[in-house]
Design a protein around this motif. Structure first.
Motif, PDB file in Angstrom:
ATOM      1  N   PRO A  39       0.741  -1.156  -0.120  1.00  0.00           N
ATOM      2  CA  PRO A  39       0.052   0.094   0.107  1.00  0.00           C
ATOM      3  C   PRO A  39       0.714   1.296  -0.103  1.00  0.00           C
ATOM      4  N   GLY A  40       0.431   2.212  -0.875  1.00  0.00           N
ATOM      5  CA  GLY A  40       1.116   3.569  -0.824  1.00  0.00           C
ATOM      6  C   GLY A  40       2.278   3.484  -2.001  1.00  0.00           C
ATOM      7  N   ALA A  41       2.688   2.316  -2.287  1.00  0.00           N
ATOM      8  CA  ALA A  41       3.786   2.527  -3.253  1.00  0.00           C
ATOM      9  C   ALA A  41       3.383   2.770  -4.656  1.00  0.00           C
ATOM     10  N   GLY A 103      -2.524  -1.020  -4.934  1.00  0.00           N
ATOM     11  CA  GLY A 103      -1.657  -1.361  -3.749  1.00  0.00           C
ATOM     12  C   GLY A 103      -1.342  -2.975  -3.798  1.00  0.00           C
TER      13      GLY A 103
END
Lengths: 124, 147
Positions: A39-41, A103
């Motif tokens: 998540p967030g990458a 994600g």
């Protein structure tokens, strides 16, 4: 073919906010699919390496809030994801496929052709 | 077979890994069909709003139910797991099943102005406080200067 897929992990690196992502690993007839939560990458920050049977997945995630943010609650950290697997099976590196959506990284590792059972014709 | 370790040896390797990482037989977070403490949250405040962030990979905004009422925010949904007919599951660490998180904030929110964004599996909610709850800076007049 149950149990033909051996995976041992290298020790976790704990310095510099490195997080171990959650994975699902599914094997079917020697082909392996990994689902990795990152998540967030951003997709361009994801680095996948497969060499000598070692599969390494890395992703760096930038801070989303400014440094001085005072959190009332914070149940996770943001930093770098890293996970490494030692794969006993041999895979066809040229046909490894990776896709990333919402994600989740999906990695498809097709079994190397020579490792697949093959019917040998007996000539008369 | 070619370069493939013995099934029993593999089994013991896997068991050892699970013991070290996740406990002997709890590879998933699910208990009674409900995922515990998912999604993990971050919460912070500005003078105008509360902000909630959640790591919620694998879902689209359509899959996530967000409910805001008065001082409460509820985030719920369902995480689809991997189908067993896809093959043998060697690791199952990603949470699956129903989830629900409820957050109770100290001040009432304006549900009409709530904004939700989802990017790379990270949900962000901007939750403006209602006008009356925001508070106001009061300018103090200098009483000694008046005649």
């Amino acid at each position: 073919m149950v149990g033909s897929c051996s995976m041992a992990e290298t020790p976790k690196v704990d310095s510099q906010r490195v997080y171990v992502p959650h994975v699902d690993i599914i094997e079917k007839e020697g082909d392996v699919v990994l689902y990795v939560n990152l998540p967030g990458a951003a997709s361009e920050s994801i680095d996948i390496q497969y060499e000598d049977g070692q599969l390494t997945i890395e992703a760096s995630v930038a801070d989303r809030q400014s440094v001085g943010t005072k959190y009332l609650l914070r149940e996770y950290g943001v930093g770098r994801f890293r996970r490494s697997f030692q794969l006993a099976n041999s895979f066809d590196a040229s046909r490894i496929e990776a896709s990333y959506r919402n994600g989740v990284l999906t990695l498809k590792l097709p079994k190397a052709e020579e490792a697949k059972p093959r019917r040998i014709e007996v000539k008369a | 077979m070619f370069g493939i370790s013995h099934p029993r040896r593999w089994q013991s390797e896997m068991d050892r890994l699970f013991e070290g990482m996740l406990g002997p037989q709890a590879p998933r977070w699910v208990q009674g069909g409900m995922v515990n403490n998912f999604p993990p949250l971050a919460l912070w405040e500005t003078p105008e709003s509360y902000h909630v962030e959640a790591e919620i990979p694998g879902l689209t905004l359509e899959d996530i139910d967000i409910f805001v009422k008065d001082r409460e925010v509820t985030i719920s949904g369902r995480l689809q797991g991997v189908d067993s007919d896809q093959g043998t599951l060697h690791r199952g660490e990603r949470p699956t099943g129903e989830f629900k998180r409820e957050i109770r904030l100290p001040m009432p929110l304006d549900p009409d102005k709530v904004e939700a964004k989802l990017s790379h599996g990270v949900l962000t909610l901007d939750l403006p406080k209602v006008e009356t709850a925001k508070g106001r800076r009061i300018a103090v007049k200098d009483g000694s200067a008046s005649p």
